[in-house]
Write a protein that holds these residues in place. Sequence first.
Motif, short mmCIF file in Angstrom:
data_model
loop_
_atom_site.label_atom_id
_atom_site.label_comp_id
_atom_site.label_asym_id
_atom_site.label_seq_id
_atom_site.Cartn_x
_atom_site.Cartn_y
_atom_site.Cartn_z
N ARG A 1 0.85 -1.19 0.00
CA ARG A 1 0.00 0.00 0.00
C ARG A 1 0.88 1.24 0.00
N ARG B 1 -0.76 7.08 -5.62
CA ARG B 1 -1.61 8.01 -4.87
C ARG B 1 -0.99 8.29 -3.52
N LEU C 1 -9.19 10.72 -2.49
CA LEU C 1 -9.59 9.31 -2.51
C LEU C 1 -11.10 9.14 -2.37
N GLU D 1 -12.48 9.53 -5.68
CA GLU D 1 -12.23 8.30 -6.43
C GLU D 1 -13.23 7.21 -6.03
N TYR D 2 -13.52 7.11 -4.75
CA TYR D 2 -14.50 6.13 -4.26
C TYR D 2 -15.86 6.36 -4.92
N ARG E 1 -10.90 -2.39 -5.99
CA ARG E 1 -10.42 -1.00 -5.88
C ARG E 1 -11.25 -0.20 -4.88
N THR F 1 -10.12 -1.12 -1.29
CA THR F 1 -8.82 -0.52 -0.99
C THR F 1 -8.96 0.98 -0.76
N THR F 2 -9.70 1.63 -1.63
CA THR F 2 -9.90 3.08 -1.51
C THR F 2 -10.67 3.42 -0.25
N GLU F 3 -11.70 2.66 0.04
CA GLU F 3 -12.49 2.91 1.25
C GLU F 3 -11.63 2.75 2.51
N ARG G 1 -8.42 3.22 2.84
CA ARG G 1 -7.52 4.38 2.98
C ARG G 1 -8.28 5.61 3.45
#
Length: 194
Positions: free
Chosen positions: A52, A81, A129, A132-133, A164, A167-169, A171
């Motif tokens: 990560r 990112r 992010l 992006e989510y 994805r 992973t985004t959530e 972060r």
Amino acid sequence: MGTGLRAEKPRVVVVDDEKKVADAYALRLQDVAAVSVAYDGREALDLITEGRPPDVVLLDRHMPGLSGDDVLEKIREQGIRTQVVMVTAIDPDLGVVDLPFDDYLSKPVDREDLYAAIDQQCQVLAYDLLGEYFRLESTRAVIETQLPEDTDDADDQVAEIETRLATTEARVRDLLPDADTLLDEFTGIDREPY
């Protein structure tokens, strides 16, 4: 902000060829961040690209071999990112205009300024992010409603997007104290199939 940071234990990579300087920054941050240290550009790229990505990179500009400017360029080329804060003894000049860093601190940097820069960059990254989510959720909704359900291609695309999304959530939740409220209120985008 009891610790000086809103995010709980953000991932920070400190990069400086002066071992004492890098270790001093790491020591200042050890109680509020998960810190990794690199003493040259190659080592920094290894830390930044494995697993990560870090939330913030504190990057010295002038290092022998792979300079901080080169490391920054490679980070951006690879689309990693992460937020990059240049921390350097070199006063900025017009040459920094084209450098894609997120913040610039001139040494020496005191604890409060270091915390403030990391805190600010963690918040910027969290909202980036979060955007992006929401984009990924929208894409997933379109794929699920517009493509036939029994296609392997649609299933593969949805599975990739869901990975994805997770992973985004994760972060966003790590970086943003009120992420639960924001994410829980967003229940997805309802789409009617055509």
